[in-house]
Design an enzyme around this catalytic site. Structure first.
Site, PDB file in Angstrom:
ATOM      1  N   SER A  63       0.871  -1.319  -0.170  1.00 41.16           N
ATOM      2  CA  SER A  63       0.093  -0.063   0.124  1.00 41.16           C
ATOM      3  C   SER A  63       0.760   1.383  -0.238  1.00 41.16           C
ATOM      4  O   SER A  63       1.967   1.338   0.293  1.00 41.16           O
ATOM      5  CB  SER A  63      -0.794   0.213   1.186  1.00 41.16           C
ATOM      6  OG  SER A  63      -1.690  -1.251   1.452  1.00 41.16           O
TER       7      SER A  63
HETATM    8  N1  SAH Z   1      -0.474  -5.231   3.974  1.00 41.56           N
HETATM    9  C1  SAH Z   1       0.346  -5.591   2.754  1.00 41.56           C
HETATM   10  C2  SAH Z   1      -0.573  -5.250   1.432  1.00 41.56           C
HETATM   11  C3  SAH Z   1      -1.537  -6.173   1.258  1.00 41.56           C
HETATM   12  S1  SAH Z   1      -2.022  -6.318  -0.476  1.00 41.56           S
HETATM   13  C4  SAH Z   1       1.759  -4.756   2.976  1.00 41.56           C
HETATM   14  O1  SAH Z   1       2.013  -4.303   3.711  1.00 41.56           O
HETATM   15  O2  SAH Z   1       2.498  -5.302   1.989  1.00 41.56           O
HETATM   16  C5  SAH Z   1      -3.322  -7.533  -0.026  1.00 41.56           C
HETATM   17  C6  SAH Z   1      -2.942  -8.651   0.242  1.00 41.56           C
HETATM   18  O3  SAH Z   1      -4.036  -9.489   0.671  1.00 41.56           O
HETATM   19  C7  SAH Z   1      -2.397  -9.825  -0.946  1.00 41.56           C
HETATM   20  O4  SAH Z   1      -1.207 -10.324  -0.448  1.00 41.56           O
HETATM   21  C8  SAH Z   1      -3.349 -10.725  -1.082  1.00 41.56           C
HETATM   22  O5  SAH Z   1      -2.474 -11.984  -1.530  1.00 41.56           O
HETATM   23  C9  SAH Z   1      -4.042 -10.876   0.271  1.00 41.56           C
HETATM   24  N2  SAH Z   1      -5.192 -11.512   0.179  1.00 41.56           N
HETATM   25  C10 SAH Z   1      -6.210 -11.642  -0.851  1.00 41.56           C
HETATM   26  N3  SAH Z   1      -7.126 -12.302  -0.336  1.00 41.56           N
HETATM   27  C11 SAH Z   1      -6.985 -12.844   0.822  1.00 41.56           C
HETATM   28  C12 SAH Z   1      -7.889 -13.538   2.088  1.00 41.56           C
HETATM   29  N4  SAH Z   1      -8.893 -14.100   1.695  1.00 41.56           N
HETATM   30  N5  SAH Z   1      -6.987 -14.149   3.156  1.00 41.56           N
HETATM   31  C13 SAH Z   1      -5.786 -13.429   3.221  1.00 41.56           C
HETATM   32  N6  SAH Z   1      -5.078 -12.714   2.393  1.00 41.56           N
HETATM   33  C14 SAH Z   1      -5.777 -12.163   1.389  1.00 41.56           C
END
Ligand code: SAH
Length: 231
Positions: free
Chosen positions: A82
């Site tokens: 993000s």
């Molecule tokens: N917080 C992260 C960015 C998140 S991007 C950082 O600091 O880098 C969103 C993430 O959510 C992705 O890695 C994606 O794979 C994950 N995601 C998507 N659906 C999900 C689910 N049902 N459960 C857990 N993670 C999930």
């Protein structure tokens, strides 16, 4: 003579290490001032954490030079780390404090988890993609974050084993506020979660739980990658 030589070599290596650490210190400081403080984030522990965590360690090598830019960046597997301001905003809004246990859904690179880990006692973080769960766990360990536990799994289900949580932070957009997350929130706890579909702007939503009452309030239009329902 031999001892002097050894001391000189050690000092040299130390200086090189410090230089390496310092390379990103001024872009990081500038990021905090212009993107975060100037936009109104005031919580001192959030600002300290944003000044401390080496964001460049959380982006792929080819994006390292852009690590402190005012934007999200690709981290592979169609996912993104993000924008720094959003990380700071979401951190401030859950009012993190020492002594707390926080759940993050969507570990991604592990950056948001590291920012939280600078403040609270324990961060539990759930990532759906096995590759990202493994690489972020390894990265966090390598950087010395011993108070973060990473689990591969479906974040819609939360992480019941460590519940209840003082706060929950969801970093992918959910179509609904997942019930298990509300259940795993402490009485008096707070959750921040982007709600909405990918096509339209999503609403960053604050969820507060007080006894049997759950209130929601939208605070910011945002755009996140979707919180996927695994098949
Ligand atoms: N917080 C992260 C960015 C998140 S991007 C950082 O600091 O880098 C969103 C993430 O959510 C992705 O890695 C994606 O794979 C994950 N995601 C998507 N659906 C999900 C689910 N049902 N459960 C857990 N993670 C999930």
């Amino acid at each position: 003579m031999k001892r002097i030589l050894i001391v000189a070599i050690v000092v040299c290596i130390g200086a090189r290490c410090e230089q390496r650490q310092d390379r990103f210190q001024s872009p990081r400081e500038r990021m905090v001032q212009t993107q975060i403080v100037d936009r109104g984030v005031r919580d001192t522990s959030t600002l300290r954490a944003m000044r401390t965590v080496p964001r460049h360690e959380f982006v792929p090598l080819e994006w390292r030079g852009n690590a402190y830019d005012d934007s999200p960046l690709p981290i592979g597997y169609d996912q993104t780390i993000s924008q720094p301001y959003i990380v700071a905003f979401m951190t401030e809004v859950i009012k993190p404090r020492k002594g707390q246990r926080v759940l993050e859904i969507g570990t991604g690179s592990g950056y948001q988890a590291a920012v939280l880990a600078e403040i609270v006692d324990t961060v539990c973080t759930v990532e759906l993609l096995p590759e990202l769960a493994a690489s972020s766990a390894e990265r966090l360990k390598h950087l010395g974050y011993r108070n973060v536990v990473v689990r591969q799994g479906d974040g819609y289900l939360g992480w019941p084993e460590y519940a209840p949580y003082d706060a929950i932070i969801v970093t992918a957009a959910a179509d609904v506020i997942p019930k298990p997350l509300i259940e795993q929130l402490k009485d008096g706890g707070i959750m921040v979660i982007p709600v909405g579909s990918l096509e339209i702007v999503q609403s960053l939503t604050l969820v507060k739980k007080l006894g049997k009452e759950v209130t929601t309030e939208t605070v910011l239009p945002v755009r996140f990658v979707p919180l996927v329902h695994p098949r």
